[in-house]
Design a protein around this motif. Structure first.
Motif, PDB file in Angstrom:
ATOM      1  N   GLN A 181       0.735  -1.301  -0.076  1.00 47.86           N
ATOM      2  CA  GLN A 181      -0.056   0.087   0.065  1.00 47.86           C
ATOM      3  C   GLN A 181       0.973   1.303  -0.063  1.00 47.86           C
ATOM      4  OE1 GLN A 181      -2.901   0.462   3.139  1.00 47.86           O
ATOM      5  NE2 GLN A 181      -3.928   2.093   2.186  1.00 47.86           N
ATOM      6  N   VAL A 182       1.939   1.256   0.941  1.00 47.06           N
ATOM      7  CA  VAL A 182       2.698   2.404   1.023  1.00 47.06           C
ATOM      8  C   VAL A 182       3.606   2.651  -0.305  1.00 47.06           C
ATOM      9  CG1 VAL A 182       4.775   1.501   1.909  1.00 47.06           C
ATOM     10  CG2 VAL A 182       4.179   3.643   2.382  1.00 47.06           C
ATOM     11  N   PHE A 183       4.127   1.401  -1.088  1.00 45.29           N
ATOM     12  CA  PHE A 183       4.419   1.414  -2.248  1.00 45.29           C
ATOM     13  C   PHE A 183       3.656   2.281  -3.259  1.00 45.29           C
ATOM     14  CE2 PHE A 183       5.002  -0.662  -6.449  1.00 45.29           C
ATOM     15  CZ  PHE A 183       6.297  -0.356  -7.055  1.00 45.29           C
ATOM     16  N   ILE A 240       4.665   5.962  -5.254  1.00 45.17           N
ATOM     17  CA  ILE A 240       4.824   6.054  -6.785  1.00 45.17           C
ATOM     18  C   ILE A 240       3.621   7.137  -7.237  1.00 45.17           C
ATOM     19  CG2 ILE A 240       6.014   3.952  -7.096  1.00 45.17           C
ATOM     20  CD1 ILE A 240       3.468   2.939  -8.589  1.00 45.17           C
ATOM     21  N   LYS A 241       2.691   7.302  -6.645  1.00 50.19           N
ATOM     22  CA  LYS A 241       1.649   8.200  -6.988  1.00 50.19           C
ATOM     23  C   LYS A 241       2.055   9.733  -6.507  1.00 50.19           C
ATOM     24  CE  LYS A 241      -3.284   9.201  -6.783  1.00 50.19           C
ATOM     25  NZ  LYS A 241      -4.649   8.932  -6.246  1.00 50.19           N
ATOM     26  N   ARG A 242       2.679   9.701  -5.427  1.00 54.42           N
ATOM     27  CA  ARG A 242       3.019  10.827  -4.705  1.00 54.42           C
ATOM     28  C   ARG A 242       3.997  11.649  -5.479  1.00 54.42           C
ATOM     29  NH1 ARG A 242       2.827  12.422   1.208  1.00 54.42           N
ATOM     30  NH2 ARG A 242       0.704  12.004   0.860  1.00 54.42           N
ATOM     31  N   ILE A 243       5.105  10.501  -5.958  1.00 52.56           N
ATOM     32  CA  ILE A 243       6.328  11.349  -6.479  1.00 52.56           C
ATOM     33  C   ILE A 243       6.068  11.480  -7.972  1.00 52.56           C
ATOM     34  CG2 ILE A 243       7.687  10.501  -4.843  1.00 52.56           C
ATOM     35  CD1 ILE A 243       8.545   8.231  -6.469  1.00 52.56           C
ATOM     36  N   GLY A 244       4.938  11.156  -8.415  1.00 51.97           N
ATOM     37  CA  GLY A 244       4.470  11.532  -9.752  1.00 51.97           C
ATOM     38  C   GLY A 244       5.021  10.414 -10.931  1.00 51.97           C
ATOM     39  N   VAL A 245       4.957   9.032 -10.518  1.00 50.10           N
ATOM     40  CA  VAL A 245       5.319   8.135 -11.384  1.00 50.10           C
ATOM     41  C   VAL A 245       4.003   7.665 -12.065  1.00 50.10           C
ATOM     42  CG1 VAL A 245       6.138   5.857 -11.686  1.00 50.10           C
ATOM     43  CG2 VAL A 245       7.258   7.249  -9.979  1.00 50.10           C
ATOM     44  N   VAL A 246       3.779   7.817 -13.367  1.00 47.66           N
ATOM     45  CA  VAL A 246       2.613   7.531 -14.094  1.00 47.66           C
ATOM     46  C   VAL A 246       2.709   6.009 -14.820  1.00 47.66           C
ATOM     47  CG1 VAL A 246       0.914   8.149 -15.944  1.00 47.66           C
ATOM     48  CG2 VAL A 246       2.285   9.954 -14.640  1.00 47.66           C
ATOM     49  N   ARG A 247       3.939   5.840 -15.297  1.00 46.61           N
ATOM     50  CA  ARG A 247       4.412   4.553 -15.818  1.00 46.61           C
ATOM     51  C   ARG A 247       5.513   3.819 -15.343  1.00 46.61           C
ATOM     52  NH1 ARG A 247       2.784   7.866 -19.718  1.00 46.61           N
ATOM     53  NH2 ARG A 247       5.034   8.148 -20.469  1.00 46.61           N
ATOM     54  N   ALA A 248       5.568   2.725 -14.804  1.00 47.85           N
ATOM     55  CA  ALA A 248       6.515   2.187 -14.029  1.00 47.85           C
ATOM     56  C   ALA A 248       7.075   0.698 -14.514  1.00 47.85           C
ATOM     57  CB  ALA A 248       6.300   1.996 -12.492  1.00 47.85           C
ATOM     58  N   ASP A 300       9.832   2.523   6.300  1.00 45.39           N
ATOM     59  CA  ASP A 300       9.715   1.540   7.576  1.00 45.39           C
ATOM     60  C   ASP A 300       8.399   1.974   8.013  1.00 45.39           C
ATOM     61  OD1 ASP A 300       9.375   4.258   8.789  1.00 45.39           O
ATOM     62  OD2 ASP A 300      11.369   4.312   9.833  1.00 45.39           O
ATOM     63  N   PHE A 301       8.085   1.323   9.243  1.00 42.63           N
ATOM     64  CA  PHE A 301       6.530   1.283   9.694  1.00 42.63           C
ATOM     65  C   PHE A 301       6.204   2.748  10.403  1.00 42.63           C
ATOM     66  CE2 PHE A 301       8.503  -2.966   9.968  1.00 42.63           C
ATOM     67  CZ  PHE A 301       7.388  -3.661   9.211  1.00 42.63           C
ATOM     68  N   GLU A 302       6.986   3.639  10.138  1.00 42.04           N
ATOM     69  CA  GLU A 302       6.588   5.105  10.431  1.00 42.04           C
ATOM     70  C   GLU A 302       6.282   5.939   9.136  1.00 42.04           C
ATOM     71  OE1 GLU A 302       6.513   6.055  13.651  1.00 42.04           O
ATOM     72  OE2 GLU A 302       6.851   3.953  14.134  1.00 42.04           O
ATOM     73  N   GLY A 303       6.894   5.615   8.334  1.00 40.52           N
ATOM     74  CA  GLY A 303       6.735   6.500   6.797  1.00 40.52           C
ATOM     75  C   GLY A 303       7.718   5.984   5.866  1.00 40.52           C
ATOM     76  N   VAL A 304       8.041   7.095   5.040  1.00 41.19           N
ATOM     77  CA  VAL A 304       8.900   6.820   3.819  1.00 41.19           C
ATOM     78  C   VAL A 304      10.058   8.184   3.955  1.00 41.19           C
ATOM     79  CG1 VAL A 304       9.156   6.732   1.539  1.00 41.19           C
ATOM     80  CG2 VAL A 304       7.008   6.077   2.567  1.00 41.19           C
ATOM     81  N   GLY A 342      12.730  14.075   4.835  1.00 41.07           N
ATOM     82  CA  GLY A 342      11.206  13.981   4.375  1.00 41.07           C
ATOM     83  C   GLY A 342      10.694  12.823   4.616  1.00 41.07           C
ATOM     84  N   THR A 343       9.273  12.908   4.841  1.00 38.26           N
ATOM     85  CA  THR A 343       8.410  11.924   5.102  1.00 38.26           C
ATOM     86  C   THR A 343       7.235  12.260   4.365  1.00 38.26           C
ATOM     87  OG1 THR A 343       7.372  10.411   6.859  1.00 38.26           O
ATOM     88  CG2 THR A 343       7.624  12.853   7.168  1.00 38.26           C
ATOM     89  N   PHE A 344       6.630  10.939   3.740  1.00 38.11           N
ATOM     90  CA  PHE A 344       5.321  10.630   3.275  1.00 38.11           C
ATOM     91  C   PHE A 344       4.321  10.053   4.228  1.00 38.11           C
ATOM     92  CE2 PHE A 344       6.199  12.326  -0.963  1.00 38.11           C
ATOM     93  CZ  PHE A 344       7.747  11.799  -0.946  1.00 38.11           C
TER      94      PHE A 344
END
Length: 144
Positions: free
Chosen positions: A11-13, A17-25, A119-123, A141-143
């Motif tokens: 889920q965090v993955f 990828i959505k948050r950093i703007g990856v459209v096609r991976a 980790d279990f706290e964030g990215v 930075g953290t997401f």
């Protein structure tokens, strides 16, 4: 994207990828993720991942590679390998992300590289300075 296949972080993955703007991976999912570039068990593991990245460049005109590591990764022996010390584990993974970036930049210098530890706290994003390689500073930075 070079990422581990551990389902606990799926889920965090996807959010990352959505948050950093990856459209096609072109995901390259192997045990340990970026560990294959930083500290592979076998040199053939590193060569396999590098070849997959080269194919992504050739077939899809890839310009940026996202490298990821995560906490409690079995390829590293889990959190137990660090005696439960999350700070020691994070530092180890920070260093390995630096090694992975250096490996990738030496093999394919024209690539843009972003590197993350989950980790279990964030990215946490590793700081990479263009022209200087990767800094020795902690993750920033953290997401959510």
């Amino acid at each position: 994207m070079v990422w581990c296949y551990d389902h606990r972080f799926e889920q965090v993955f996807r959010k990352l990828i959505k948050r950093i703007g990856v459209v096609r991976a072109d995901p390259i999912r192997v045990a340990g993720g970026a560990k294959c570039l930083a500290s592979p068990d076998l040199e053939s593991d590193r060569q396999f991942v590098l070849e997959q990245i080269r194919k992504s460049i050739q077939l899809h005109d890839t310009h940026t590679v996202v490298l990821m590591l995560h906490s409690d990764c079995g390829a590293y022996g889990g959190l137990a390998a660090f005696k439960g010390d999350t700070e020691k584990e994070a530092e180890n993974h920070r260093v390995d992300l630096h090694r992975a970036v250096a490996c990738l930049k030496s093999e394919i210098p024209e690539l843009n590289v972003r590197a993350y530890f989950v980790d279990f706290e964030g990215v946490w994003e590793a700081v990479i300075r263009v022209g200087e390689g990767v800094t020795a500073r902690p993750f920033v930075g953290t997401f959510g």
